[in-house]
Design a protein around this motif. Structure first.
Motif, PDB file in Angstrom:
ATOM      1  N   ASP A 134      -5.236  -0.805  -7.337  1.00 47.97           N
ATOM      2  CA  ASP A 134      -6.242  -1.747  -6.865  1.00 47.97           C
ATOM      3  C   ASP A 134      -5.638  -3.150  -6.945  1.00 47.97           C
ATOM      4  O   ASP A 134      -5.334  -3.637  -8.037  1.00 47.97           O
TER       5      ASP A 134
ATOM      6  N   VAL B  44       0.842  -1.202   0.000  1.00 48.37           N
ATOM      7  CA  VAL B  44       0.000   0.000   0.000  1.00 48.37           C
ATOM      8  C   VAL B  44       0.878   1.252   0.000  1.00 48.37           C
ATOM      9  O   VAL B  44       0.604   2.208  -0.721  1.00 48.37           O
TER      10      VAL B  44
ATOM     11  N   PHE C 148      -6.097  -1.475   1.100  1.00 45.78           N
ATOM     12  CA  PHE C 148      -6.455  -0.572   0.022  1.00 45.78           C
ATOM     13  C   PHE C 148      -7.837   0.047   0.262  1.00 45.78           C
ATOM     14  O   PHE C 148      -8.050   1.228   0.021  1.00 45.78           O
TER      15      PHE C 148
END
Length: 72
Positions: free
Chosen positions: A28, A21, A70
């Motif tokens: 994504d 992240v 996410f």
């Protein structure tokens, strides 16, 4: 004797997800193929494990943990 920084293995899905992240904001995880995910994990400076030890199940766990981060 000093202990170096922690290195993750394929089983450290949550820790790997946090690193992914941070290094790949806005990506994504569900759009990343397993071969690409494996490459991204192997590129992490915090990762140290046998590349051949990656299984679809372990990559799936990493992808799911990354997706959770996410979405947050």
């Amino acid at each position: 004797m000093a202990i170096g920084p922690q290195k993750w293995t394929w089983r450290d899905a949550d820790e790997i997800a946090l690193d992914l992240v941070e290094r790949h904001p806005g990506v994504d995880p569900l759009t990343v193929s397993f071969p690409e995910l494996k490459r991204l994990v192997l590129d992490l400076p915090t990762f140290e494990d046998d590349p051949a030890a990656a299984t679809d199940r372990l990559l799936e766990n990493i992808q799911a943990a990354w997706y959770e981060e996410f979405e947050d």
